[in-house]
Motif scaffolding. Structure first.
Motif, short mmCIF file in Angstrom:
data_model
loop_
_atom_site.label_atom_id
_atom_site.label_comp_id
_atom_site.label_asym_id
_atom_site.label_seq_id
_atom_site.Cartn_x
_atom_site.Cartn_y
_atom_site.Cartn_z
N LEU A 60 1.95 11.90 -4.72
CA LEU A 60 0.79 12.23 -5.52
C LEU A 60 -0.57 11.21 -4.90
O LEU A 60 0.06 10.25 -4.39
CB LEU A 60 0.73 11.97 -6.98
CG LEU A 60 1.58 12.76 -7.83
CD1 LEU A 60 1.84 12.15 -9.06
CD2 LEU A 60 0.89 14.09 -7.73
N GLY A 61 -1.73 11.63 -5.01
CA GLY A 61 -2.67 10.82 -4.81
C GLY A 61 -3.20 10.32 -6.17
O GLY A 61 -2.88 10.84 -7.25
N ALA B 288 -14.19 10.44 -3.97
CA ALA B 288 -13.00 10.27 -4.13
C ALA B 288 -11.93 11.44 -4.13
O ALA B 288 -11.13 11.59 -3.41
CB ALA B 288 -12.61 9.39 -5.43
N VAL B 289 -12.57 12.52 -4.78
CA VAL B 289 -11.56 13.69 -4.69
C VAL B 289 -11.73 14.37 -3.43
O VAL B 289 -10.55 14.72 -2.95
CB VAL B 289 -12.41 14.63 -5.88
CG1 VAL B 289 -11.75 16.05 -5.79
CG2 VAL B 289 -12.17 14.19 -7.34
N GLU B 290 -12.71 14.58 -2.75
CA GLU B 290 -12.81 14.99 -1.34
C GLU B 290 -11.98 14.26 -0.55
O GLU B 290 -11.15 14.95 0.44
CB GLU B 290 -14.51 15.28 -0.96
CG GLU B 290 -15.19 16.08 -1.60
CD GLU B 290 -16.43 16.28 -1.28
OE1 GLU B 290 -16.72 15.52 -0.50
OE2 GLU B 290 -17.29 17.24 -1.68
N ALA C 299 -4.66 6.01 -2.53
CA ALA C 299 -5.44 6.04 -3.66
C ALA C 299 -6.89 5.54 -3.47
O ALA C 299 -7.05 5.31 -2.35
CB ALA C 299 -4.97 4.49 -4.51
N ALA C 300 -7.59 6.15 -4.28
CA ALA C 300 -9.17 6.08 -4.29
C ALA C 300 -9.54 5.34 -5.46
O ALA C 300 -9.36 5.60 -6.75
CB ALA C 300 -10.01 7.52 -4.20
N ILE C 301 -10.45 4.37 -5.29
CA ILE C 301 -10.90 3.49 -6.50
C ILE C 301 -12.47 3.90 -6.53
O ILE C 301 -13.19 3.60 -5.57
CB ILE C 301 -10.61 2.24 -6.37
CG1 ILE C 301 -9.25 1.86 -6.41
CG2 ILE C 301 -11.39 1.32 -7.50
CD1 ILE C 301 -8.70 0.32 -6.15
N VAL C 302 -13.06 4.44 -7.76
CA VAL C 302 -14.22 4.69 -7.74
C VAL C 302 -14.88 3.53 -8.42
O VAL C 302 -14.42 3.14 -9.54
CB VAL C 302 -14.63 5.97 -8.85
CG1 VAL C 302 -16.11 6.25 -8.71
CG2 VAL C 302 -13.97 7.15 -8.10
N VAL C 303 -16.01 2.96 -7.73
CA VAL C 303 -16.49 1.66 -8.15
C VAL C 303 -17.84 2.06 -8.63
O VAL C 303 -18.67 2.83 -8.07
CB VAL C 303 -16.58 0.73 -7.15
CG1 VAL C 303 -14.97 0.30 -6.99
CG2 VAL C 303 -17.35 1.15 -5.92
#
Length: 137
Positions: free
Chosen positions: A63-64, A126-128, A93-97
Protein backbone atom coordinates in the motif's frame (compact mmCIF):
# COMPACT_ATOMS: atom_id res chain seq x y z
CA UNK A 1 -8.08 19.98 4.18
CA UNK A 2 -9.55 16.98 5.93
CA UNK A 3 -9.94 13.93 3.72
CA UNK A 4 -13.70 13.69 4.33
CA UNK A 5 -14.13 17.23 2.96
CA UNK A 6 -12.09 16.51 -0.17
CA UNK A 7 -13.53 15.37 -3.51
CA UNK A 8 -11.50 12.14 -3.14
CA UNK A 9 -13.69 11.00 -0.27
CA UNK A 10 -16.73 10.91 -2.56
CA UNK A 11 -14.99 9.39 -5.59
CA UNK A 12 -12.84 6.77 -3.81
CA UNK A 13 -15.49 5.78 -1.25
CA UNK A 14 -13.00 4.62 1.38
CA UNK A 15 -13.66 2.52 4.44
CA UNK A 16 -13.32 4.78 7.49
CA UNK A 17 -11.60 3.30 10.51
CA UNK A 18 -11.95 5.29 13.73
CA UNK A 19 -9.33 4.53 16.36
CA UNK A 20 -8.81 6.32 19.66
CA UNK A 21 -5.75 8.14 18.27
CA UNK A 22 -6.97 9.06 14.78
CA UNK A 23 -9.07 8.33 11.72
CA UNK A 24 -7.91 6.20 8.82
CA UNK A 25 -9.38 5.95 5.36
CA UNK A 26 -8.72 2.67 3.55
CA UNK A 27 -8.75 3.13 -0.22
CA UNK A 28 -7.93 0.53 -2.86
CA UNK A 29 -4.21 1.38 -3.22
CA UNK A 30 -3.47 3.53 -0.21
CA UNK A 31 -4.44 4.62 3.30
CA UNK A 32 -4.96 8.20 4.45
CA UNK A 33 -4.28 8.92 8.11
CA UNK A 34 -5.46 11.87 10.17
CA UNK A 35 -4.14 11.60 13.70
CA UNK A 36 -5.77 13.60 16.45
CA UNK A 37 -4.32 16.77 17.95
CA UNK A 38 -1.64 16.16 20.59
CA UNK A 39 -1.26 12.40 19.99
CA UNK A 40 2.17 10.79 20.28
CA UNK A 41 2.02 8.05 17.64
CA UNK A 42 3.98 5.23 19.26
CA UNK A 43 4.82 1.65 18.35
CA UNK A 44 1.76 0.18 20.14
CA UNK A 45 -0.48 2.38 17.98
CA UNK A 46 1.39 1.31 14.85
CA UNK A 47 0.82 -2.34 15.70
CA UNK A 48 -2.88 -1.75 16.38
CA UNK A 49 -3.20 -0.04 13.00
CA UNK A 50 -1.31 -2.82 11.19
CA UNK A 51 -3.67 -5.44 12.64
CA UNK A 52 -6.64 -3.45 11.30
CA UNK A 53 -4.93 -3.18 7.90
CA UNK A 54 -4.47 -6.96 7.79
CA UNK A 55 -8.11 -7.52 8.77
CA UNK A 56 -9.29 -5.27 5.95
CA UNK A 57 -6.80 -6.00 3.12
CA UNK A 58 -5.29 -9.35 4.13
CA UNK A 59 -1.63 -10.12 4.70
CA UNK A 60 0.92 -9.58 1.95
CA UNK A 61 -0.71 -6.32 0.82
CA UNK A 62 1.40 -3.48 -0.62
CA UNK A 63 0.00 0.00 0.00
CA UNK A 64 0.78 3.66 -0.25
CA UNK A 65 0.37 5.76 2.87
CA UNK A 66 -0.71 9.39 3.06
CA UNK A 67 -0.22 11.16 6.38
CA UNK A 68 -2.62 14.08 6.15
CA UNK A 69 -1.18 16.22 8.94
CA UNK A 70 -4.15 18.48 9.59
CA UNK A 71 -3.46 18.30 13.35
CA UNK A 72 -0.29 18.74 15.39
CA UNK A 73 1.03 15.47 16.80
CA UNK A 74 4.33 13.71 17.33
CA UNK A 75 5.71 10.50 15.96
CA UNK A 76 8.75 8.40 16.71
CA UNK A 77 10.57 8.63 13.35
CA UNK A 78 12.09 5.18 13.94
CA UNK A 79 8.58 3.77 13.45
CA UNK A 80 9.21 4.06 9.70
CA UNK A 81 12.22 1.74 9.94
CA UNK A 82 10.43 -0.70 12.27
CA UNK A 83 7.41 -0.91 9.94
CA UNK A 84 9.70 -1.54 7.00
CA UNK A 85 11.59 -4.34 8.79
CA UNK A 86 8.69 -6.07 10.55
CA UNK A 87 5.79 -5.67 8.12
CA UNK A 88 7.09 -4.35 4.76
CA UNK A 89 3.62 -3.33 3.56
CA UNK A 90 4.42 0.21 2.42
CA UNK A 91 5.42 0.97 -1.15
CA UNK A 92 5.86 4.70 -0.46
CA UNK A 93 4.43 7.47 1.68
CA UNK A 94 3.33 11.05 1.21
CA UNK A 95 3.18 13.52 4.06
CA UNK A 96 0.83 16.46 3.54
CA UNK A 97 2.30 19.44 5.37
CA UNK A 98 0.44 22.59 6.36
CA UNK A 99 3.22 24.59 8.04
CA UNK A 100 7.01 24.87 8.33
CA UNK A 101 7.25 22.79 11.50
CA UNK A 102 5.46 19.87 9.84
CA UNK A 103 7.70 20.21 6.78
CA UNK A 104 10.83 20.05 8.96
CA UNK A 105 9.50 17.00 10.83
CA UNK A 106 8.67 15.25 7.55
CA UNK A 107 12.19 16.00 6.30
CA UNK A 108 13.62 14.36 9.41
CA UNK A 109 11.38 11.31 9.01
CA UNK A 110 12.68 10.78 5.46
CA UNK A 111 16.06 9.94 6.98
CA UNK A 112 14.65 6.89 8.79
CA UNK A 113 13.49 4.80 5.85
CA UNK A 114 14.63 3.38 2.55
CA UNK A 115 11.13 3.86 1.14
CA UNK A 116 10.25 6.99 -0.75
CA UNK A 117 8.57 9.69 1.36
CA UNK A 118 7.31 12.73 -0.51
CA UNK A 119 6.45 15.96 1.26
CA UNK A 120 3.32 17.44 -0.33
CA UNK A 121 1.65 20.81 0.03
CA UNK A 122 -1.86 19.50 -0.64
CA UNK A 123 -3.97 16.40 -0.40
CA UNK A 124 -4.41 16.56 -4.18
CA UNK A 125 -0.65 16.44 -4.72
CA UNK A 126 -0.31 13.47 -2.35
CA UNK A 127 -3.13 11.42 -3.89
CA UNK A 128 -1.96 12.07 -7.45
CA UNK A 129 1.62 11.13 -6.56
CA UNK A 130 0.63 7.89 -4.78
CA UNK A 131 -1.71 6.88 -7.62
CA UNK A 132 1.04 7.54 -10.20
CA UNK A 133 3.54 5.13 -8.64
CA UNK A 134 4.52 2.38 -11.04
CA UNK A 135 3.80 -0.28 -8.42
CA UNK A 136 0.09 0.56 -8.80
CA UNK A 137 -0.04 0.86 -12.61
Amino acid sequence: MKFEKSPYFKTLKPYKLELNFGNYYFCEKFIVSELFEGVHFDWDMVQELIQEIYKFYGEGIKLGYIANRVNAYSIDPQNWLKIEKKYNILVAAAIVVYNNATYINASLEKLFTQKSIKRCLSLKEAVEWIESLEEFN
